[in-house]
Design a protein around this motif. Structure first.
Motif, mmCIF file in Angstrom:
data_model
loop_
_atom_site.group_PDB
_atom_site.id
_atom_site.type_symbol
_atom_site.label_atom_id
_atom_site.label_comp_id
_atom_site.label_asym_id
_atom_site.label_seq_id
_atom_site.Cartn_x
_atom_site.Cartn_y
_atom_site.Cartn_z
ATOM 1 N N THR A 250 0.763 -1.067 -0.044
ATOM 2 C CA THR A 250 0.110 0.032 0.091
ATOM 3 C C THR A 250 1.006 1.179 0.098
ATOM 4 O O THR A 250 1.901 1.132 0.343
ATOM 5 C CB THR A 250 -0.728 -0.030 1.181
ATOM 6 O OG1 THR A 250 -0.110 0.068 2.407
ATOM 7 C CG2 THR A 250 -1.832 -1.291 1.438
ATOM 8 N N GLU B 273 -5.984 4.785 -3.374
ATOM 9 C CA GLU B 273 -6.394 4.268 -2.174
ATOM 10 C C GLU B 273 -7.756 4.723 -1.941
ATOM 11 O O GLU B 273 -8.417 5.319 -2.899
ATOM 12 C CB GLU B 273 -5.444 5.076 -1.138
ATOM 13 C CG GLU B 273 -4.172 4.642 -1.017
ATOM 14 C CD GLU B 273 -3.691 3.418 -0.283
ATOM 15 O OE1 GLU B 273 -4.597 3.288 0.881
ATOM 16 O OE2 GLU B 273 -2.677 2.704 -0.224
ATOM 17 N N ASP B 274 -8.436 4.485 -0.856
ATOM 18 C CA ASP B 274 -9.790 4.873 -0.553
ATOM 19 C C ASP B 274 -10.619 4.336 -1.537
ATOM 20 O O ASP B 274 -11.590 5.276 -2.127
ATOM 21 C CB ASP B 274 -9.733 6.623 -0.204
ATOM 22 C CG ASP B 274 -11.050 6.879 0.262
ATOM 23 O OD1 ASP B 274 -11.866 5.954 0.887
ATOM 24 O OD2 ASP B 274 -11.528 8.039 0.182
ATOM 25 N N ASP B 275 -10.743 3.241 -2.040
ATOM 26 C CA ASP B 275 -11.625 2.597 -3.011
ATOM 27 C C ASP B 275 -11.660 3.290 -4.452
ATOM 28 O O ASP B 275 -12.524 3.780 -5.133
ATOM 29 C CB ASP B 275 -12.999 2.362 -2.596
ATOM 30 C CG ASP B 275 -13.054 1.485 -1.517
ATOM 31 O OD1 ASP B 275 -12.455 0.378 -1.331
ATOM 32 O OD2 ASP B 275 -14.023 1.480 -0.351
ATOM 33 N N GLY B 276 -10.381 4.014 -4.695
ATOM 34 C CA GLY B 276 -10.250 4.429 -6.053
ATOM 35 C C GLY B 276 -10.564 5.972 -5.805
ATOM 36 O O GLY B 276 -10.355 6.880 -6.762
ATOM 37 N N ARG B 277 -10.948 6.464 -4.619
ATOM 38 C CA ARG B 277 -11.164 8.066 -4.570
ATOM 39 C C ARG B 277 -9.955 8.867 -4.446
ATOM 40 O O ARG B 277 -10.199 10.184 -4.586
ATOM 41 C CB ARG B 277 -12.306 8.298 -3.700
ATOM 42 C CG ARG B 277 -13.771 7.686 -3.752
ATOM 43 C CD ARG B 277 -14.540 7.801 -2.733
ATOM 44 N NE ARG B 277 -14.298 7.171 -1.583
ATOM 45 C CZ ARG B 277 -14.999 7.115 -0.442
ATOM 46 N NH1 ARG B 277 -16.192 7.674 -0.497
ATOM 47 N NH2 ARG B 277 -14.399 6.200 0.639
ATOM 48 N N TYR B 278 -8.969 8.062 -4.194
ATOM 49 C CA TYR B 278 -7.759 8.903 -3.948
ATOM 50 C C TYR B 278 -6.541 8.421 -4.872
ATOM 51 O O TYR B 278 -6.425 7.264 -4.959
ATOM 52 C CB TYR B 278 -7.091 9.001 -2.431
ATOM 53 C CG TYR B 278 -5.827 9.588 -2.321
ATOM 54 C CD1 TYR B 278 -5.638 10.962 -2.130
ATOM 55 C CD2 TYR B 278 -4.585 8.788 -2.376
ATOM 56 C CE1 TYR B 278 -4.417 11.351 -1.822
ATOM 57 C CE2 TYR B 278 -3.489 9.587 -2.325
ATOM 58 C CZ TYR B 278 -3.303 10.850 -2.183
ATOM 59 O OH TYR B 278 -2.028 11.376 -1.978
ATOM 60 N N LYS B 279 -6.038 9.213 -5.801
ATOM 61 C CA LYS B 279 -4.819 8.798 -6.753
ATOM 62 C C LYS B 279 -3.939 9.756 -6.736
ATOM 63 O O LYS B 279 -4.106 11.012 -6.582
ATOM 64 C CB LYS B 279 -5.487 8.961 -8.293
ATOM 65 C CG LYS B 279 -6.710 7.790 -8.329
ATOM 66 C CD LYS B 279 -7.171 7.827 -9.754
ATOM 67 C CE LYS B 279 -8.548 6.973 -10.169
ATOM 68 N NZ LYS B 279 -9.115 7.286 -11.354
ATOM 69 N N GLY C 204 -13.490 11.686 -1.193
ATOM 70 C CA GLY C 204 -12.276 11.004 -1.199
ATOM 71 C C GLY C 204 -11.045 11.471 0.034
ATOM 72 O O GLY C 204 -11.339 12.631 0.249
ATOM 73 N N GLU D 220 -11.592 12.048 -5.678
ATOM 74 C CA GLU D 220 -13.158 12.076 -5.978
ATOM 75 C C GLU D 220 -13.914 12.505 -4.976
ATOM 76 O O GLU D 220 -13.432 12.579 -3.785
ATOM 77 C CB GLU D 220 -13.480 10.681 -6.475
ATOM 78 C CG GLU D 220 -12.705 10.028 -7.538
ATOM 79 C CD GLU D 220 -13.083 10.793 -8.990
ATOM 80 O OE1 GLU D 220 -14.117 11.265 -8.928
ATOM 81 O OE2 GLU D 220 -12.311 10.539 -9.869
#
Length: 184
Positions: free
Chosen positions: A48, A87-93, A117, A114
């Protein structure tokens, strides 16, 4: 693009060997188990963002020295060729644009959050600083007990040698540039 897990595996092993450290010593310095480090070096684990930060902080090296392929002196960075960490189920890139290499004390990223996020970060090492400019949306940043709302066109600088967090509490995408300075 080369698989990110293999890049991390190759870089971690190279860095550990250059520093003449055993897996036991790296584990002691980073708080990451020897077994996990062995799996990462073998390319058998997808660490991670937090695990990579723990390794980088413990070894007192820039985060991007673990996740990026060394680059030539002049190169063009194409967005579609950058594999973001998510991270955060795709809400943070987070997109690593310019890693710290050859003694360079800065790293440059693009971050996207997002709606809803968020991401919490540990310390990046003693006297490390972050410089963030928001280009789209509103980024909420918490450092210590203070919270800051940074709007599109605004920037913030803070000491990143302590825990801090980012969040997007709006209905729209938030996009920002992040520069991390390591005083080492």
């Amino acid at each position: 693009m080369k698989d990110l897990n293999q890049i991390v595996a190759n870089n971690l092993k190279r860095i550990r060997e250059e520093m003449k450290l055993s897996l036991d010593k790296v584990s002691d310095l980073t708080g990451v188990s020897k077994g996990m480090l062995r799996q990462i070096e073998a390319g058998e684990s997808s660490p991670t963002i937090k695990t990579i930060w723990k390794i980088a902080s413990g070894l007192k090296i820039p985060y991007t020295s673990i996740i990026n392929i060394p680059q030539p002196e002049t190169f063009l960075v194409l967005r579609e060729e950058i594999e973001p960490q998510v991270e955060d189920d795709g809400r943070y890139k987070v997109y690593s644009i310019f890693p710290s290499e050859d003694g360079r004390k800065v790293e440059v990223y693009t971050i996207e959050l997002e709606k809803g996020g968020s991401f919490s970060s540990n310390s990046h090492g003693e006297r490390t600083q972050e410089f963030i400019t928001v280009y789209e949306g509103v980024l909420t940043i918490q450092v210590d007990d203070e919270e800051y709302s940074v709007k599109a066109g605004d920037s913030i600088k803070f000491m990143a040698d302590r825990a801090h967090a980012y969040s997007n509490r709006t209905e729209h995408l938030t996009r920002a540039s992040m520069v991390i300075y390591y005083p080492m």
